[in-house]
Motif scaffolding. Structure first.
Motif, PDB file in Angstrom:
ATOM      1  N   VAL A 242       0.812  -1.219   0.000  1.00 56.68           N
ATOM      2  CA  VAL A 242       0.000   0.000   0.000  1.00 56.68           C
ATOM      3  C   VAL A 242       0.849   1.275   0.000  1.00 56.68           C
ATOM      4  N   ASN A 243       2.087   1.167   0.459  1.00 58.01           N
ATOM      5  CA  ASN A 243       2.953   2.346   0.523  1.00 58.01           C
ATOM      6  C   ASN A 243       3.956   2.413  -0.629  1.00 58.01           C
ATOM      7  N   ALA A 244       3.908   1.428  -1.517  1.00 55.62           N
ATOM      8  CA  ALA A 244       4.860   1.400  -2.632  1.00 55.62           C
ATOM      9  C   ALA A 244       4.371   2.287  -3.777  1.00 55.62           C
ATOM     10  N   LYS A 245       5.308   2.954  -4.429  1.00 52.18           N
ATOM     11  CA  LYS A 245       5.015   3.656  -5.675  1.00 52.18           C
ATOM     12  C   LYS A 245       5.197   2.666  -6.822  1.00 52.18           C
ATOM     13  N   ILE A 246       4.179   2.556  -7.661  1.00 56.63           N
ATOM     14  CA  ILE A 246       4.210   1.602  -8.773  1.00 56.63           C
ATOM     15  C   ILE A 246       4.553   2.356 -10.047  1.00 56.63           C
ATOM     16  N   ILE A 247       5.635   1.939 -10.696  1.00 59.20           N
ATOM     17  CA  ILE A 247       6.076   2.576 -11.948  1.00 59.20           C
ATOM     18  C   ILE A 247       6.005   1.553 -13.072  1.00 59.20           C
ATOM     19  N   ALA A 248       5.181   1.830 -14.076  1.00 56.19           N
ATOM     20  CA  ALA A 248       5.039   0.951 -15.238  1.00 56.19           C
ATOM     21  C   ALA A 248       5.855   1.510 -16.391  1.00 56.19           C
ATOM     22  N   ILE A 249       6.591   0.645 -17.071  1.00 51.23           N
ATOM     23  CA  ILE A 249       7.436   1.068 -18.192  1.00 51.23           C
ATOM     24  C   ILE A 249       7.096   0.231 -19.421  1.00 51.23           C
TER      25      ILE A 249
ATOM     26  N   SER B 218      17.186   2.265  -6.031  1.00 52.52           N
ATOM     27  CA  SER B 218      17.750   1.508  -4.913  1.00 52.52           C
ATOM     28  C   SER B 218      18.591   2.406  -4.009  1.00 52.52           C
ATOM     29  N   GLN B 219      19.005   3.571  -4.542  1.00 52.93           N
ATOM     30  CA  GLN B 219      19.744   4.536  -3.723  1.00 52.93           C
ATOM     31  C   GLN B 219      18.812   5.323  -2.801  1.00 52.93           C
ATOM     32  N   TYR B 220      17.515   5.252  -3.070  1.00 54.87           N
ATOM     33  CA  TYR B 220      16.546   6.021  -2.287  1.00 54.87           C
ATOM     34  C   TYR B 220      15.718   5.151  -1.348  1.00 54.87           C
ATOM     35  N   GLY B 221      15.668   3.863  -1.607  1.00 54.21           N
ATOM     36  CA  GLY B 221      14.840   2.986  -0.784  1.00 54.21           C
ATOM     37  C   GLY B 221      14.813   1.580  -1.348  1.00 54.21           C
ATOM     38  N   VAL B 222      13.851   0.782  -0.875  1.00 58.59           N
ATOM     39  CA  VAL B 222      13.730  -0.610  -1.306  1.00 58.59           C
ATOM     40  C   VAL B 222      13.023  -0.658  -2.656  1.00 58.59           C
ATOM     41  N   SER B 223      13.723  -1.160  -3.668  1.00 62.94           N
ATOM     42  CA  SER B 223      13.196  -1.214  -5.031  1.00 62.94           C
ATOM     43  C   SER B 223      13.091  -2.663  -5.486  1.00 62.94           C
ATOM     44  N   HIS B 224      12.028  -2.970  -6.204  1.00 63.40           N
ATOM     45  CA  HIS B 224      11.819  -4.321  -6.732  1.00 63.40           C
ATOM     46  C   HIS B 224      11.438  -4.211  -8.195  1.00 63.40           C
TER      47      HIS B 224
ATOM     48  N   SER C 114       8.280  -4.532   2.384  1.00 58.73           N
ATOM     49  CA  SER C 114       8.927  -3.244   2.631  1.00 58.73           C
ATOM     50  C   SER C 114       9.179  -2.449   1.354  1.00 58.73           C
ATOM     51  N   CYS C 115       8.756  -2.982   0.216  1.00 57.18           N
ATOM     52  CA  CYS C 115       9.023  -2.350  -1.080  1.00 57.18           C
ATOM     53  C   CYS C 115       8.480  -0.926  -1.122  1.00 57.18           C
ATOM     54  N   GLN C 116       9.342   0.006  -1.544  1.00 57.95           N
ATOM     55  CA  GLN C 116       8.935   1.401  -1.700  1.00 57.95           C
ATOM     56  C   GLN C 116       8.726   1.787  -3.165  1.00 57.95           C
ATOM     57  N   TYR C 117       9.442   1.082  -4.062  1.00 58.46           N
ATOM     58  CA  TYR C 117       9.349   1.363  -5.496  1.00 58.46           C
ATOM     59  C   TYR C 117       9.238   0.033  -6.244  1.00 58.46           C
ATOM     60  N   LEU C 118       8.084  -0.194  -6.856  1.00 59.85           N
ATOM     61  CA  LEU C 118       7.864  -1.408  -7.638  1.00 59.85           C
ATOM     62  C   LEU C 118       7.879  -1.015  -9.110  1.00 59.85           C
ATOM     63  N   ILE C 119       8.913  -1.484  -9.824  1.00 58.47           N
ATOM     64  CA  ILE C 119       9.129  -1.096 -11.226  1.00 58.47           C
ATOM     65  C   ILE C 119       8.727  -2.266 -12.108  1.00 58.47           C
ATOM     66  N   LEU C 120       7.756  -2.054 -12.972  1.00 60.36           N
ATOM     67  CA  LEU C 120       7.194  -3.132 -13.770  1.00 60.36           C
ATOM     68  C   LEU C 120       7.301  -2.833 -15.261  1.00 60.36           C
ATOM     69  N   GLU C 121       8.149  -3.589 -15.934  1.00 57.76           N
ATOM     70  CA  GLU C 121       8.195  -3.513 -17.400  1.00 57.76           C
ATOM     71  C   GLU C 121       6.988  -4.243 -17.959  1.00 57.76           C
ATOM     72  N   MET C 122       6.358  -3.647 -18.963  1.00 59.64           N
ATOM     73  CA  MET C 122       5.174  -4.238 -19.586  1.00 59.64           C
ATOM     74  C   MET C 122       5.426  -4.452 -21.066  1.00 59.64           C
TER      75      MET C 122
ATOM     76  N   LEU D 243      11.902  13.219  -5.640  1.00 60.72           N
ATOM     77  CA  LEU D 243      13.149  12.853  -4.966  1.00 60.72           C
ATOM     78  C   LEU D 243      14.278  13.808  -5.336  1.00 60.72           C
ATOM     79  N   ASP D 244      15.276  13.871  -4.496  1.00 58.34           N
ATOM     80  CA  ASP D 244      16.451  14.701  -4.719  1.00 58.34           C
ATOM     81  C   ASP D 244      17.318  14.069  -5.804  1.00 58.34           C
ATOM     82  N   LEU D 245      17.505  14.762  -6.912  1.00 55.25           N
ATOM     83  CA  LEU D 245      18.247  14.187  -8.030  1.00 55.25           C
ATOM     84  C   LEU D 245      19.757  14.220  -7.834  1.00 55.25           C
ATOM     85  N   SER D 246      20.223  14.683  -6.710  1.00 56.65           N
ATOM     86  CA  SER D 246      21.676  14.741  -6.481  1.00 56.65           C
ATOM     87  C   SER D 246      22.304  13.354  -6.431  1.00 56.65           C
ATOM     88  N   LYS D 247      21.489  12.330  -6.149  1.00 61.31           N
ATOM     89  CA  LYS D 247      22.022  10.966  -6.088  1.00 61.31           C
ATOM     90  C   LYS D 247      22.110  10.311  -7.467  1.00 61.31           C
ATOM     91  N   LEU D 248      21.491  10.942  -8.456  1.00 59.58           N
ATOM     92  CA  LEU D 248      21.413  10.336  -9.785  1.00 59.58           C
ATOM     93  C   LEU D 248      22.782  10.097 -10.421  1.00 59.58           C
TER      94      LEU D 248
END
Length: 458
Positions: A102-109, A127-133, A155-163, A301-306
Motif C-alpha cells: 500500500v505504501n509502494a510507488k508503482i512505476i510501469a514502463i 535503490s539509492q533512495y529505498g527498497v526497489s523491486h 517493505s518495497c517502496q518502489y515497484l518497477i514493472l516492465e510491460m 526525490l532529490d536528483l543529487s544521487k542520480l
C-alpha cells in the motif's frame, strides 16, 4: 512477512476451498514445478502446450502446501478451486498490490526500444533512495508480471514493472493488475507489426498503460518521438516529457561520447542542471537516462544521487552491452545486442557501432521477425543507414537479411548464412584483431550463440 492462506486467496480470487484444504499459510507462489519449493502455493496454469494440472502430483511431492486449480480439476488434495487459474494469478497480484504494497510507488514502463534498459537503470537509481523491486529478465507478460509483483517484499517502496506486448489488450490487463502511479512510454516504433494494422494502432496499444493508473497518476513521454502529440492529447493525466526538444520537461542539453562512457548535461523544469556519466555507448542509452530522471523528478526525490547511481549501472546482457573480448587470440570489442531486434533498435545498434573510430566495424545481423508484409522493406532500408554509419563489413543471417545482403556494395558485403550456427562456424574467417563487432537479431534467430563463442571480460 505476508502469508497466503485459504481465506485471503479466496478473498482475492473468489474461489472456494475443498474439504481437505486445511493448510495454514505459505509465503511464496509458484507456477513451475521445476523450481517449486517446500511450502509454496502452486497455481496450475494452462497454456497452448502445457497444463499445470498434469503436474499436481509432482508439485505436492516436492512439498507444495496447496494448489490453485480450475473447476473440474478437483482431487483429494489441499486445493482452492477457481474458474480460471490465470485470472486467479492476476487477481492475487492485484490483491497484493492493493492490500500489502500500500505504501509502494508503482512505476510501469513500456515502449518498443529501451524499456528493459530503462527498467534496470531505474532500479539501480531508485535503490539509492529505498527498497526497489523489479521484473527479473524479461518477465514482463501476463504471467511474468504478476509473479514479479507477488515476489516483492512487503517493505518495497518502489515497484518497477516492465510491460511487454505482442498484440492489443495485453498492456491493458497488466495495467489493471498493477494500478500504476507513474507510467513511462519510452517510444512508439515498428515492432510486432504483423499483429497491428498501423503504427497508430501500436501507439494506441501503448496507451493502454493508463487503463489501471491511479487518477492522480503521471505519464512520462518521449518528447522527440513522432507520436508524442498523439499520446499526450489522449492522456488525461499530468505529463512529464523528456528528450532533446527544448520544450521537454527533462531536456538533454549536451551529449559527449567517450571511449567507455556517455557524458550528459540535463536541464530539469526548475532550471536545475545536472551532469552525469553513463558507462555505455550509443545515443539511445541517453534516452533511458532522461526517462529515469523524469521518473525521479516525478517522485519528488532529490536528483543529487542520480549521477553516482548511474556510474554503478551496467547495461543488461544482450541489450547493447560492450565488452572487451577475445576470439582465437584476437582481441576485439564486442557489442552484445543479441537479445532481440526491431527496426528502431537495429538502427540504434548500428549507430552505436558507427561511433567507433580507427577500428574495423563489423556487423553480424540476423533477421528482424514479426514485421509482417513489411519485413523485406524494413530490412532493405537498412542499406543507406549502414553506409551513413561507416560500417566496414556486414555479415547477414536469415531469409529477410538475405534481401539486404543482395543490395550491399561489394566492399562491405560479407558472407550470408542461413542460420546463426553457420555463422558461428565461420567466425575464424570473420574476426580480425582490434575489430568492433556488433551482434544483433531477433530472439528467434539465436544470435546469442555467436556471442557465446567469444571469451568476454565482464
Amino acid at each position: 512477512m505476508f502469508k497466503w492462506n485459504a481465506n485471503n486467496i479466496i478473498d482475492a480470487t473468489g474461489g472456494r476451498k475443498v474439504d481437505s484444504c486445511n493448510w495454514v499459510h505459505s509465503s511464496n507462489i509458484s507456477t513451475d514445478t521445476r523450481s517449486i519449493k517446500e511450502g509454496d502455493v502452486f497455481i496450475a496454469l494452462k497454456g497452448e502446450n502445457f497444463d499445470g494440472h498434469d503436474f499436481l502430483h509432482e508439485a505436492f511431492l516436492k512439498g507444495a502446501a496447496a494448489a490453485v486449480v480450475s473447476e473440474g480439476k478437483c482431487r483429494n488434495l489441499p486445493l482452492i478451486v477457481v474458474q480460471d487459474t490465470l485470472k486467479a494469478l492476476h487477481d492475487m497480484a492485484s490483491y497484493y498490490i492493493r492490500n500489502v504494497l500500500v505504501n509502494a510507488k508503482i512505476i510501469a514502463i513500456t515502449g518498443i526500444v529501451g524499456k528493459t534498459t530503462t527498467k534496470d537503470m531505474l532500479h539501480t537509481v531508485l535503490s539509492q533512495y529505498g527498497v526497489s523491486h523489479v521484473n527479473e529478465g524479461n518477465l514482463n507478460n501476463n504471467i511474468g508480471l504478476p509473479l514479479t509483483v507477488l515476489k516483492a517484499p512487503e517493505s518495497c517502496q518502489y515497484l518497477i514493472l516492465e510491460m511487454g506486448m505482442n498484440k492489443a489488450g495485453e498492456i491493458k490487463e497488466l495495467s489493471k493488475i498493477s494500478n500504476p502511479d507513474i507510467a513511462v512510454i519510452i517510444n512508439v516504433e515498428p515492432a510486432h507489426v504483423e499483429n497491428f494494422s498501423s503504427l497508430l494502432d501500436i501507439a494506441q496499444a501503448k496507451l493502454e498503460v493508463l487503463y489501471g493508473m491511479k487518477n492522480n497518476g503521471t505519464l512520462v513521454l518521449n518528447r522527440d518521438n513522432k507520436y508524442y502529440d498523439y499520446l499526450s492529447s489522449r492522456a488525461d493525466r499530468d505529463i512529464i516529457s523528456f528528450g532533446k526538444d527544448r520544450s521537454a520537461t527533462v531536456h538533454l542539453l549536451d551529449l559527449i561520447r567517450n571511449d567507455s562512457r556517455l557524458d550528459l548535461k540535463i536541464r530539469l523544469n526548475n532550471n536545475l542542471i545536472i551532469d552525469c556519466s553513463l558507462p555505455a555507448q550509443g545515443e539511445h542509452f541517453a534516452y533511458s537516462v532522461l526517462a529515469v530522471a523524469a521518473v525521479v523528478q516525478s517522485l519528488g526525490l532529490d536528483l543529487s544521487k542520480l549521477p553516482l547511481a548511474l556510474k554503478n549501472f551496467s547495461v543488461t546482457k544482450g541489450r547493447g552491452s560492450v565488452h572487451k573480448a577475445e576470439y582465437n587470440g584476437k582481441s576485439v570489442y564486442l557489442i552484445d545486442d543479441s537479445y532481440n531486434a526491431n527496426p528502431a533498435s537495429m538502427k540504434a545498434a548500428i549507430r552505436a557501432l558507427g561511433t567507433y573510430f580507427n577500428r574495423r566495424k563489423v556487423a553480424l545481423l540476423g533477421d528482424m521477425l514479426e514485421l509482417g508484409n513489411e519485413s523485406v522493406a524494413f530490412h532493405t532500408e537498412l542499406l543507406d543507414f549502414i553506409a551513413e554509419c561507416g560500417v566496414s563489413k556486414v555479415y547477414t543471417v536469415g531469409k529477410f537479411m538475405l534481401e539486404l545482403h543482395r543490395l550491399l556494395p561489394s566492399n562491405i558485403k560479407g558472407t550470408h548464412f542461413n542460420d546463426s550456427n553457420q555463422l558461428k562456424s565461420d567466425l575464424a574467417n570473420i574476426v580480425q584483431s582490434n575489430d568492433v563487432i556488433l551482434v544483433k537479431g531477433s530472439r528467434g534467430m539465436k544470435m546469442d550463440l555467436i556471442v557465446q563463442r567469444f571469451i568476454v571480460e565482464y
